[in-house]
Design a protein around this motif. Structure first.
Motif, short mmCIF file in Angstrom:
data_model
loop_
_atom_site.label_atom_id
_atom_site.label_comp_id
_atom_site.label_asym_id
_atom_site.label_seq_id
_atom_site.Cartn_x
_atom_site.Cartn_y
_atom_site.Cartn_z
N THR A 1 -7.46 96.45 7.18
CA THR A 1 -6.76 95.17 7.08
C THR A 1 -7.21 94.26 8.21
O THR A 1 -7.48 94.71 9.31
CB THR A 1 -5.24 95.40 7.18
N GLY A 2 -7.27 92.97 7.90
CA GLY A 2 -7.63 91.98 8.91
C GLY A 2 -7.08 90.62 8.52
O GLY A 2 -6.47 90.46 7.46
N VAL A 3 -7.30 89.68 9.41
CA VAL A 3 -6.81 88.32 9.17
C VAL A 3 -7.98 87.35 9.29
O VAL A 3 -8.91 87.57 10.08
CB VAL A 3 -5.68 87.95 10.17
N ILE A 4 -7.94 86.29 8.49
CA ILE A 4 -8.96 85.24 8.60
C ILE A 4 -8.56 84.38 9.79
O ILE A 4 -7.57 83.66 9.75
CB ILE A 4 -9.05 84.40 7.32
N ASP A 5 -9.32 84.49 10.86
CA ASP A 5 -9.02 83.76 12.09
C ASP A 5 -9.44 82.29 11.97
O ASP A 5 -8.69 81.40 12.32
CB ASP A 5 -9.74 84.42 13.27
N ARG A 6 -10.65 82.09 11.48
CA ARG A 6 -11.12 80.71 11.32
C ARG A 6 -12.29 80.68 10.35
O ARG A 6 -12.96 81.68 10.12
CB ARG A 6 -11.52 80.10 12.67
N ILE A 7 -12.52 79.48 9.80
CA ILE A 7 -13.65 79.25 8.93
C ILE A 7 -14.54 78.22 9.61
O ILE A 7 -14.07 77.17 10.03
CB ILE A 7 -13.19 78.78 7.53
N VAL A 8 -15.82 78.55 9.73
CA VAL A 8 -16.75 77.73 10.48
C VAL A 8 -17.69 76.99 9.52
O VAL A 8 -18.42 77.62 8.75
CB VAL A 8 -17.58 78.60 11.46
N ALA A 9 -17.62 75.68 9.56
CA ALA A 9 -18.49 74.81 8.77
C ALA A 9 -18.47 75.14 7.28
O ALA A 9 -19.44 74.89 6.59
CB ALA A 9 -19.92 74.85 9.31
N GLY A 10 -17.39 75.75 6.81
CA GLY A 10 -17.27 76.06 5.40
C GLY A 10 -18.21 77.14 4.90
O GLY A 10 -18.21 77.47 3.72
N GLN A 11 -19.02 77.71 5.79
CA GLN A 11 -20.01 78.68 5.36
C GLN A 11 -19.76 80.10 5.86
O GLN A 11 -20.22 81.06 5.27
CB GLN A 11 -21.40 78.25 5.81
#
Length: 86
Positions: free
Chosen positions: A3-13
């Motif tokens: 299990t994990g969490v989406i911390d951040r999305i960088v430049a949509g890629q």
């Protein structure tokens, strides 16, 4: 699966995931994320040969964490109100 969490999305890629209790930081292409996934969503990841090969939404964990966060925020707001009423 872990299990994990989406911390951040960088430049949509690319997405930065924090995996496991030690919050190992792993970068994956956003193409691996479930449709509609966003920062703060919890996911289950499948590894193969040291690489993440599948990411699926963990809606139950996301809902539980959101509920806990909302409860903490409510306590903080309640504490602030009483603090400022003096």
């Amino acid at each position: 699966m872990q299990t994990g969490v989406i911390d951040r999305i960088v430049a949509g890629q690319h997405a930065v995931l924090l995996i496991g209790e030690d919050e190992k930081e792993v970068v994956v292409p956003t193409l691996l994320l479930p449709l509609g996934a966003k920062e703060g969503d919890w996911v289950k990841v499948e590894w193969q040969d040291g690489q993440i090969v599948r990411v699926e939404a963990d809606q139950e964990e996301t809902a539980e964490r959101k509920k806990k966060l909302e409860a903490k925020l409510a306590l903080l707001k309640k504490g602030q109100r009483s603090k400022f009423k003096k």
